[in-house]
Write a protein that holds these residues in place. Structure first.
Motif, short mmCIF file in Angstrom:
data_model
loop_
_atom_site.label_atom_id
_atom_site.label_comp_id
_atom_site.label_asym_id
_atom_site.label_seq_id
_atom_site.Cartn_x
_atom_site.Cartn_y
_atom_site.Cartn_z
N MET A 1 43.64 29.00 58.26
CA MET A 1 43.62 27.74 58.45
C MET A 1 44.80 27.14 59.37
O MET A 1 45.99 27.63 59.02
CB MET A 1 43.68 26.96 56.93
N SER A 2 44.79 26.00 60.09
CA SER A 2 45.77 25.93 60.90
C SER A 2 46.70 24.73 60.07
O SER A 2 46.34 24.33 58.99
CB SER A 2 45.19 24.95 62.19
N ALA A 3 48.03 24.64 60.82
CA ALA A 3 48.80 23.73 60.12
C ALA A 3 48.25 22.42 60.06
O ALA A 3 48.67 21.67 59.11
CB ALA A 3 50.13 23.73 60.76
N THR A 4 47.34 22.09 61.04
CA THR A 4 46.74 20.48 60.97
C THR A 4 46.07 20.34 59.88
O THR A 4 46.07 19.41 59.24
CB THR A 4 46.38 20.31 62.40
N ASP A 5 45.13 21.36 59.66
CA ASP A 5 44.21 21.29 58.59
C ASP A 5 45.14 21.33 57.08
O ASP A 5 44.59 20.53 56.21
CB ASP A 5 43.26 22.62 58.57
N ALA A 6 46.15 22.35 57.23
CA ALA A 6 47.04 22.02 55.96
C ALA A 6 47.63 20.59 55.52
O ALA A 6 47.53 20.10 54.54
CB ALA A 6 47.98 23.11 55.87
N ALA A 7 47.88 20.13 56.59
CA ALA A 7 48.53 18.59 56.79
C ALA A 7 47.38 17.69 56.39
O ALA A 7 47.86 16.81 55.38
CB ALA A 7 49.30 18.37 57.89
N LYS A 183 51.87 44.27 52.27
CA LYS A 183 52.71 42.97 52.90
C LYS A 183 54.01 43.36 52.78
O LYS A 183 54.84 42.65 53.73
CB LYS A 183 52.36 42.14 51.58
N THR A 184 54.68 44.07 52.16
CA THR A 184 56.01 44.30 52.29
C THR A 184 56.42 45.76 52.92
O THR A 184 57.54 45.67 53.45
CB THR A 184 56.44 44.43 50.75
N GLU A 446 51.45 28.23 47.69
CA GLU A 446 51.92 28.59 49.20
C GLU A 446 50.76 28.46 50.07
O GLU A 446 51.13 28.20 50.99
CB GLU A 446 52.00 30.47 48.65
N ALA A 447 49.59 28.89 49.55
CA ALA A 447 48.29 28.83 50.37
C ALA A 447 48.26 27.14 51.16
O ALA A 447 47.90 26.73 52.10
CB ALA A 447 47.19 29.01 49.77
N ALA A 483 50.68 33.02 57.44
CA ALA A 483 51.32 34.31 57.58
C ALA A 483 50.86 35.31 56.70
O ALA A 483 51.08 36.49 56.69
CB ALA A 483 52.73 34.21 57.66
N ASP A 484 49.96 34.97 55.65
CA ASP A 484 49.41 35.60 54.51
C ASP A 484 47.97 35.49 54.33
O ASP A 484 47.43 34.66 53.96
CB ASP A 484 50.04 35.10 53.15
N GLU A 485 47.49 36.65 55.14
CA GLU A 485 46.12 36.57 55.21
C GLU A 485 45.41 37.18 54.02
O GLU A 485 44.22 37.14 53.49
CB GLU A 485 45.42 37.41 56.37
N ARG A 486 46.47 37.93 53.08
CA ARG A 486 45.90 38.56 51.90
C ARG A 486 46.05 37.43 50.65
O ARG A 486 45.99 37.90 49.55
CB ARG A 486 46.72 39.76 51.76
N ASN A 487 46.63 36.49 50.84
CA ASN A 487 46.55 35.25 49.68
C ASN A 487 45.00 35.16 49.31
O ASN A 487 44.22 35.01 50.10
CB ASN A 487 47.24 34.17 50.43
#
Length: 512
Positions: A1-7, A183-184, A446-447, A483-487
């Motif tokens: 998901m893009s930052a625009t979608d999140a906003a 992830k780590t 976070e998501a 940055a977290d596709e495993r969320n």
């Protein structure tokens, strides 16, 4: 998901943002919080003015006085150095959360309300009245149509057995651990501490031994397996890992929180035991902690506080969540009608301890003033002041044990719908995943792109015994959702929050 979608999704009415205190309260808060600076500012100005007027002769005289008392000055410097060294050696080691991962079952595990009722009917053990009762609980529970059950419960007919229970445990634990190690980038052989909590499933060898065997952990790993401690055991595990990391230097601690559904489905007709069938679902989380100083720059959070409250000395609290046989000899977990009252008492005790650690002085003064007015001056008309924890925390992760629990805490703490959103959406999407629900909630924040550097998150959970436990985390960096596709929310976060109709609580339904 893009930052625009999140906003864009954060501008919807349901996610408009946290409720802000009034202007007068903010003014009061900032005045008290900066009172020390306001008091010291004139003194600092006076000292600066006096220093600016010192002449070379004044400086020479001061130097002569220092040289004449050189032994005393050296002694004072040595004392300060020793005290500083002792303080640095005795202070608790910082504990960092490198990352965490929540298990997301496959589509073959999805259970809808219709699937649930069909499986219950096929079992042939529930009366028609109790089938209707379970349908009512499902409709009013706050759970959605995409939660998960293990294969043993979804099979026709269901086949709960030890082999299936182990299979569920392995799927959940190894799925979450694989994700957090990926992830780590931490190697399994570098893990020095393992803490696993699962309340109702405790096989031999233990769950922690299963992890040691599967990942071939080193022979001196400190492993612990916590059982029978209820939904708050996840934070007990975090507290235990924190204490172990004070002893084990430069080490990683793996915490795994889960519950097992396969062998703990209730096949009887006691309504107080049937409620848990309707609420609990498959899930788990793996958390990787570190006490290595060099890990601070890549860690997500730092653990600030853990506060544990245990009211088990009270018989009513001890028995409000109780595993036992029903009249027919079938084992189940009975939920008492006193559950919400007991949880409220445990919450008050917990926040009484936590408050002084986290609340700003402005809130502590108001609480103390109301207490003195009632206890010292006998002003019965003065209502007890409930501290505004929104002044101390940015994010709230409240155990998604059920709708009644969330409604009660929202009311008692004066939280907004925005603050409750991670908990309510976790209950809707995943159901009650016991001790791991707190991590699905933090993953939701976070998501959504809500976690910013320097912000604090409060995790609070309730469990049998009866216990109320808290953990406070500080974000060490801004968490970027992309940055977290495993969320576990990554693929569907754009569709949340959803509207969950407000209806009669589960507790009220259970008593009807």
């Amino acid at each position: 998901m893009s930052a625009t979608d999140a906003a864009a999704q954060e501008t919807t009415p349901a996610a408009a943002g946290p409720h802000r205190p009034g202007k007068m309260k903010l003014l009061y808060h900032h005045t008290i919080s900066n009172a020390l600076y306001l008091v010291l500012a004139p003194a600092a100005a006076a000292v600066s003015l006096r220093a600016s007027r010192l002449t070379p002769a004044d400086l020479a005289a001061a130097r002569e006085r220092l040289m004449s008392n050189l032994p005393l000055a050296v002694l004072l410097l040595a004392v300060v150095t020793v005290l500083a060294t002792v303080y640095l050696m005795r202070r608790p080691r910082p504990v960092y959360l490198l990352d965490f991962a929540c298990y997301k079952p496959g589509s073959e595990h999805v259970v809808t309300r219709e699937t649930f009722m069909a499986q219950s009917a096929k079992a042939g053990v529930f009366t028609d009245d109790n089938l209707a009762f379970q349908r009512k609980i499902l409709e009013r529970s706050g759970l959605g149509q995409g939660t998960y059950f293990p294969a043993a419960v979804l099979n026709s007919p269901p086949n709960p057995c030890m082999a299936e229970a182990r299979r569920e445990a392995e799927q959940v634990m190894f799925g979450a651990i694989d994700a957090v190690l990926a992830k780590t980038g931490v190697r399994a052989r570098d893990i020095g501490v393992v803490v696993v909590n699962c309340s109702l499933f405790n096989p031999t060898p233990s769950l922690s031994a299963m992890i040691v065997n599967h990942y071939k952990l080193r022979g001196n790993v400190a492993s612990y397996n916590l059982g029978g401690m209820g939904c708050s055991a996840g934070l007990i595990s975090i507290d235990l890992a924190k204490q172990l990391l004070q002893v084990h230097r430069n080490s990683y601690a793996l915490v795994v929180s889960m519950e097992n559904i396969t062998l703990n489905w209730y096949w009887g007709n006691n309504r107080s035991m049937l409620v848990s069938n309707c609420l609990f679902r498959m899930g788990g989380a793996a958390i990787l902690l570190s006490n290595r100083g060099g890990d601070r720059r890549r860690a997500k959070y730092q653990l600030l506080h853990t506060v544990r409250t245990h009211n088990g000395a009270d018989d009513r609290a001890f028995r409000c969540v109780f595993q036992e046989e029903d009249d027919a000899g079938t084992v189940g977990v009975a939920l008492s009608k006193d559950l919400m009252a007991v949880a409220g008492e445990a919450l008050r005790t917990n926040i009484t301890t936590l408050g002084p650690l986290v609340l700003p002085m402005s809130e502590q003064i108001l609480f103390l003033a109301s207490l003195v007015a009632r206890k010292v001056f006998g002003l019965a008309g003065v209502r007890p002041y409930i501290p505004d924890f929104k002044m101390a925390f940015d994010h709230f992760c409240i155990h998604a044990g059920g709708r009644a629990v969330l409604d009660t805490i929202e009311k008692n703490l004066g939280l907004s719908a925005w603050h409750m959103e991670p908990s309510r959406m976790t209950l809707y999407r995943w159901g009650n995943t016991s001790s791991s629900s707190l991590w699905y909630e933090l993953a939701y924040a976070e998501a959504k792109g809500r976690v910013r550097r320097g912000q604090t998150a409060w995790q609070i959970a309730f469990g049998s015994g009866f216990k109320c436990n808290s953990a406070v985390w500080k974000a060490l960096r801004t968490v970027e959702p992309a940055a977290d596709e495993r969320n576990p929310w990554a693929e569907e976060i754009h569709s949340f929050p959803v509207e969950v109709p407000k209806v009669e609580t589960v507790a009220a339904a259970a008593s009807s």
